[in-house]
Design a protein around this motif. Sequence first.
Motif, PDB file in Angstrom:
ATOM      1  N   GLY A  40     -14.891  12.924  -4.299  1.00  0.00           N
ATOM      2  CA  GLY A  40     -14.551  13.250  -2.596  1.00  0.00           C
ATOM      3  C   GLY A  40     -13.858  12.007  -2.065  1.00  0.00           C
ATOM      4  O   GLY A  40     -13.305  11.256  -2.723  1.00  0.00           O
ATOM      5  N   ALA A  41     -13.792  12.062  -0.871  1.00  0.00           N
ATOM      6  CA  ALA A  41     -13.158  10.951   0.026  1.00  0.00           C
ATOM      7  C   ALA A  41     -13.217   9.634  -0.348  1.00  0.00           C
ATOM      8  O   ALA A  41     -14.439   9.153  -0.589  1.00  0.00           O
ATOM      9  CB  ALA A  41     -13.092  11.056   1.561  1.00  0.00           C
ATOM     10  N   THR A  42     -12.409   8.993  -0.813  1.00  0.00           N
ATOM     11  CA  THR A  42     -12.816   7.411  -1.301  1.00  0.00           C
ATOM     12  C   THR A  42     -11.841   6.491  -0.538  1.00  0.00           C
ATOM     13  O   THR A  42     -10.702   6.874  -0.132  1.00  0.00           O
ATOM     14  CB  THR A  42     -12.087   7.431  -2.968  1.00  0.00           C
ATOM     15  N   TYR A  43     -12.538   5.549  -0.114  1.00  0.00           N
ATOM     16  CA  TYR A  43     -11.747   4.769   0.742  1.00  0.00           C
ATOM     17  C   TYR A  43     -10.821   3.855   0.164  1.00  0.00           C
ATOM     18  O   TYR A  43     -11.049   2.870  -0.475  1.00  0.00           O
ATOM     19  CB  TYR A  43     -12.922   3.711   1.582  1.00  0.00           C
ATOM     20  N   THR A  44      -9.562   4.293   0.807  1.00  0.00           N
ATOM     21  CA  THR A  44      -8.411   3.485   0.400  1.00  0.00           C
ATOM     22  C   THR A  44      -7.622   3.120   1.499  1.00  0.00           C
ATOM     23  O   THR A  44      -7.896   3.818   2.662  1.00  0.00           O
ATOM     24  CB  THR A  44      -7.428   4.468  -0.755  1.00  0.00           C
ATOM     25  N   PRO A  45      -6.493   2.321   1.206  1.00  0.00           N
ATOM     26  CA  PRO A  45      -5.639   1.992   2.683  1.00  0.00           C
ATOM     27  C   PRO A  45      -5.319   3.207   3.528  1.00  0.00           C
ATOM     28  O   PRO A  45      -4.872   3.164   4.650  1.00  0.00           O
ATOM     29  CB  PRO A  45      -4.470   1.212   2.047  1.00  0.00           C
ATOM     30  N   SER A  46      -4.914   4.323   2.649  1.00  0.00           N
ATOM     31  CA  SER A  46      -4.345   5.735   3.322  1.00  0.00           C
ATOM     32  C   SER A  46      -5.494   6.110   4.451  1.00  0.00           C
ATOM     33  O   SER A  46      -4.961   6.960   5.425  1.00  0.00           O
ATOM     34  CB  SER A  46      -4.246   6.782   2.403  1.00  0.00           C
ATOM     35  N   TRP A  47      -6.873   5.608   4.215  1.00  0.00           N
ATOM     36  CA  TRP A  47      -7.842   6.225   5.441  1.00  0.00           C
ATOM     37  C   TRP A  47      -7.838   5.239   6.379  1.00  0.00           C
ATOM     38  O   TRP A  47      -8.783   5.598   7.615  1.00  0.00           O
ATOM     39  CB  TRP A  47      -8.945   6.538   4.721  1.00  0.00           C
ATOM     40  N   PRO A  53     -15.184   6.317  10.269  1.00  0.00           N
ATOM     41  CA  PRO A  53     -15.808   4.754   9.565  1.00  0.00           C
ATOM     42  C   PRO A  53     -15.836   4.603   8.100  1.00  0.00           C
ATOM     43  O   PRO A  53     -16.123   5.661   7.405  1.00  0.00           O
ATOM     44  CB  PRO A  53     -17.619   5.139  10.237  1.00  0.00           C
ATOM     45  N   GLU A  54     -15.735   3.457   7.572  1.00  0.00           N
ATOM     46  CA  GLU A  54     -15.565   3.302   6.218  1.00  0.00           C
ATOM     47  C   GLU A  54     -16.918   3.633   5.375  1.00  0.00           C
ATOM     48  O   GLU A  54     -16.941   4.068   4.278  1.00  0.00           O
ATOM     49  CB  GLU A  54     -15.464   1.653   6.061  1.00  0.00           C
ATOM     50  N   SER A  55     -17.893   3.797   6.106  1.00  0.00           N
ATOM     51  CA  SER A  55     -19.673   4.272   5.543  1.00  0.00           C
ATOM     52  C   SER A  55     -19.281   5.611   5.038  1.00  0.00           C
ATOM     53  O   SER A  55     -20.306   6.139   4.465  1.00  0.00           O
ATOM     54  CB  SER A  55     -20.631   3.940   6.564  1.00  0.00           C
TER      55      SER A  55
END
Length: 91
Positions: A40-47, A53-55
């Motif tokens: 699913g949504a993985t925190y990378t620079p594109s987000w 929120p990063e959480s």
Amino acid sequence: KGYPGGAAYCAAKHGVLGLARSLRAECIEHGIRVITFLPGATYTPSWEESGLPESRFIPADELARLVVDTATLSSRTVVEEIVIRPHLGDI
């Protein structure tokens, strides 16, 4: 999983899953393992500019650790597919 406004993205993901399943069947007799990761949504620079929120995301380093751990299992073991989602659900 399909969602409104994401037809092209979802079609591409489903196509990759079908490709991986076919490759797995074709390569099994050669000892080649094919592992499909469906994150699913993985925190990378594109987000970073999304305002979310990063959480709400899977940390990229956790996904990377999962990939390495799964790929380094013994040759007698194969994980065929992994579905991993943010704890609070899809974005």
